[in-house]
Design a protein around this motif. Sequence first.
Motif, PDB file in Angstrom:
ATOM      1  N   ASP A  14       0.829  -1.213   0.000  1.00  0.00           N
ATOM      2  CA  ASP A  14       0.000   0.000   0.000  1.00  0.00           C
ATOM      3  C   ASP A  14       0.858   1.255   0.000  1.00  0.00           C
ATOM      4  O   ASP A  14       0.442   2.297  -0.503  1.00  0.00           O
ATOM      5  CB  ASP A  14      -0.928   0.014   1.228  1.00  0.00           C
ATOM      6  N   SER A  33      -0.929   4.861  -1.546  1.00  0.00           N
ATOM      7  CA  SER A  33      -2.361   4.803  -1.858  1.00  0.00           C
ATOM      8  C   SER A  33      -3.093   5.905  -1.081  1.00  0.00           C
ATOM      9  O   SER A  33      -2.520   6.550  -0.201  1.00  0.00           O
ATOM     10  CB  SER A  33      -2.923   3.426  -1.492  1.00  0.00           C
ATOM     11  N   GLU A  34      -4.361   6.084  -1.392  1.00  0.00           N
ATOM     12  CA  GLU A  34      -5.127   7.143  -0.731  1.00  0.00           C
ATOM     13  C   GLU A  34      -5.253   6.887   0.766  1.00  0.00           C
ATOM     14  O   GLU A  34      -5.094   7.800   1.582  1.00  0.00           O
ATOM     15  CB  GLU A  34      -6.511   7.248  -1.369  1.00  0.00           C
ATOM     16  N   LYS A  35      -5.542   5.639   1.124  1.00  0.00           N
ATOM     17  CA  LYS A  35      -5.654   5.341   2.556  1.00  0.00           C
ATOM     18  C   LYS A  35      -4.308   5.403   3.258  1.00  0.00           C
ATOM     19  O   LYS A  35      -4.240   5.649   4.468  1.00  0.00           O
ATOM     20  CB  LYS A  35      -6.306   3.977   2.758  1.00  0.00           C
ATOM     21  N   TYR A  69      -2.033   7.697   2.653  1.00  0.00           N
ATOM     22  CA  TYR A  69      -1.845   9.117   2.969  1.00  0.00           C
ATOM     23  C   TYR A  69      -2.453   9.455   4.323  1.00  0.00           C
ATOM     24  O   TYR A  69      -1.866  10.184   5.132  1.00  0.00           O
ATOM     25  CB  TYR A  69      -2.460   9.995   1.885  1.00  0.00           C
ATOM     26  N   VAL A  70      -3.634   8.918   4.570  1.00  0.00           N
ATOM     27  CA  VAL A  70      -4.322   9.192   5.836  1.00  0.00           C
ATOM     28  C   VAL A  70      -3.605   8.513   6.997  1.00  0.00           C
ATOM     29  O   VAL A  70      -3.394   9.104   8.070  1.00  0.00           O
ATOM     30  CB  VAL A  70      -5.792   8.720   5.763  1.00  0.00           C
ATOM     31  N   LYS A 128      -0.283  10.229   7.952  1.00  0.00           N
ATOM     32  CA  LYS A 128      -0.375  11.684   8.106  1.00  0.00           C
ATOM     33  C   LYS A 128       0.461  12.179   9.263  1.00  0.00           C
ATOM     34  O   LYS A 128       1.082  13.249   9.195  1.00  0.00           O
ATOM     35  CB  LYS A 128      -1.843  12.075   8.297  1.00  0.00           C
TER      36      LYS A 128
END
Length: 267
Positions: free
Chosen positions: A41, A71-73, A75-76, A79
């Motif tokens: 990921d 991936s987008e998740k 990034y979260v 963070k």
Amino acid sequence: MRRVGLFFVLGIIFFLQACVDRGEACSCQPRHPQQHLCSADFVILARVKRETLTNETREYKIKIRKEYKMSEKAYVALKFGRLVTARDDSMCGTRLEVNKVYAISGRVVTLQARIGLCDMAEKWDDLTRRQRKGLKLMYRQGCTCEIKFCPKSQSTQRGRCARTKDACNWDTWLPDKKKDCQRNEGICLRNSKKQCIWSRNLALTTCTRNSTVMHYEPKAVPTATAVEHPTALQAQQSQHQYVRKKWTWPKKAYSPFRDDPDRRSGQ
């Protein structure tokens, strides 16, 4: 009393079974760095700032230097720059050194960036130039290819696995990572015929050639006696080349009378 002894024995059995299960849960097959990048990921370059232990996990505070894949998740989850792994090695936990820079791959589970023993966590200083180039760009170009773990000790076709157009055979694997040519210098890409092959480069060619020379061992010639195995002895002797030196008369010792005719005649 017998019941107490029975429960004690059952308790030991369950404890041993749990230990076996914990040990077996951490078994993972070797993976090429390209496989890590294609399946993870996130793949990042980060410096470890500090380590925190809890009851079941080991958490690392990191500072991300570069993002190779995200991936987008991911990034979260990344963070706040936090990585989570199992505390115990038996549960596939991995350990990182503080103030060291690592190339790290992992996955996102319940919005947590998790890493494990089966993921990539390589010190940046230990990576070859080819591996660094692969992380930056070239590994991603070969994600449509499969890399088959195929050590020569487990191969089935004359020391090599059966070849397919959609896979590269990883057959240079060695326990010592520094001597594994395809791991350190190999990138699996598709050629003009849409076949997956190890991309040719000077570093891979040189490493493979040197590895072949280092692993070559001449076959030992069996010993035999003339009485027990005369035929084997003759075959053994025929494999050796004997160089016969030409025999010459020894040179005469130097004499002062040999070159002086007056002294030879006694004058």
